[in-house]
Motif scaffolding. Structure first.
Motif, short mmCIF file in Angstrom:
data_model
loop_
_atom_site.label_atom_id
_atom_site.label_comp_id
_atom_site.label_asym_id
_atom_site.label_seq_id
_atom_site.Cartn_x
_atom_site.Cartn_y
_atom_site.Cartn_z
N SER A 12 -21.38 -17.17 -0.17
CA SER A 12 -22.69 -17.06 -0.82
C SER A 12 -22.91 -18.20 -1.81
CB SER A 12 -22.81 -15.70 -1.53
OG SER A 12 -22.81 -14.66 -0.58
N SER A 13 -21.86 -18.58 -2.52
CA SER A 13 -21.96 -19.72 -3.44
C SER A 13 -22.25 -21.01 -2.67
CB SER A 13 -20.67 -19.88 -4.24
OG SER A 13 -20.48 -18.79 -5.11
N ASP A 15 -23.83 -21.17 0.18
CA ASP A 15 -25.24 -21.09 0.62
C ASP A 15 -26.17 -21.51 -0.50
OD1 ASP A 15 -24.53 -20.19 3.15
OD2 ASP A 15 -24.95 -18.08 2.71
N GLN A 16 -25.89 -21.03 -1.71
CA GLN A 16 -26.73 -21.38 -2.86
C GLN A 16 -26.70 -22.88 -3.12
OE1 GLN A 16 -25.67 -19.34 -6.47
NE2 GLN A 16 -27.57 -19.91 -7.48
N ASP A 63 -29.71 -12.56 0.59
CA ASP A 63 -29.22 -13.35 -0.55
C ASP A 63 -29.97 -14.68 -0.66
OD1 ASP A 63 -27.42 -11.35 -1.19
OD2 ASP A 63 -25.67 -12.41 -0.39
N ILE A 64 -30.20 -15.32 0.48
CA ILE A 64 -30.92 -16.59 0.48
C ILE A 64 -32.35 -16.38 -0.01
CG2 ILE A 64 -31.90 -18.37 1.99
CD1 ILE A 64 -29.22 -18.28 3.54
N GLN A 67 -32.38 -16.42 -3.61
CA GLN A 67 -32.02 -17.71 -4.20
C GLN A 67 -33.11 -18.77 -4.04
OE1 GLN A 67 -28.41 -18.49 -2.10
NE2 GLN A 67 -27.24 -16.97 -3.23
N ASN A 70 -34.95 -20.36 -7.23
CA ASN A 70 -34.14 -21.34 -7.96
C ASN A 70 -34.10 -22.66 -7.21
OD1 ASN A 70 -32.27 -22.29 -10.00
ND2 ASN A 70 -30.71 -22.09 -8.41
#
Length: 77
Positions: A12-13, A15-16, A63-64, A67, A70
């Motif tokens: 996930s990190s 992806d961010q 999750d995307i 995000q 941001n």
């Protein structure tokens, strides 16, 4: 039980960070959602999420979506 080398949190990190990098490179981060929806449509259901180092397709897309605001701060058309 064997320890997995990377975690879903690590994915996930990544992806961010990827969303921010694509925004800085001039790509619309919103396009990542469509990309992962296409990936989900083309994937075969494998092992349960709790056995995987990767988030499920549905979780990754959700999750995307969270995000995107941001990442859009870095996007210049």
């Amino acid at each position: 039980m064997a320890q997995l080398k990377f975690s879903r949190s690590d994915e996930s990190s990544a992806d961010q960070a990827g969303l921010i990098i694509m925004a800085l490179a001039g790509y619309d981060p919103n396009e990542a959602i469509g990309f992962w929806k296409r990936m989900a449509a083309g994937s075969q259901k494998g092992q349960p999420e709790f056995l995987s180092t990767h988030p499920s397709d549905a979780r990754r897309i959700a999750d995307i979506e969270k995000q995107i605001p941001n990442a859009m701060r870095y996007y210049k058309k």
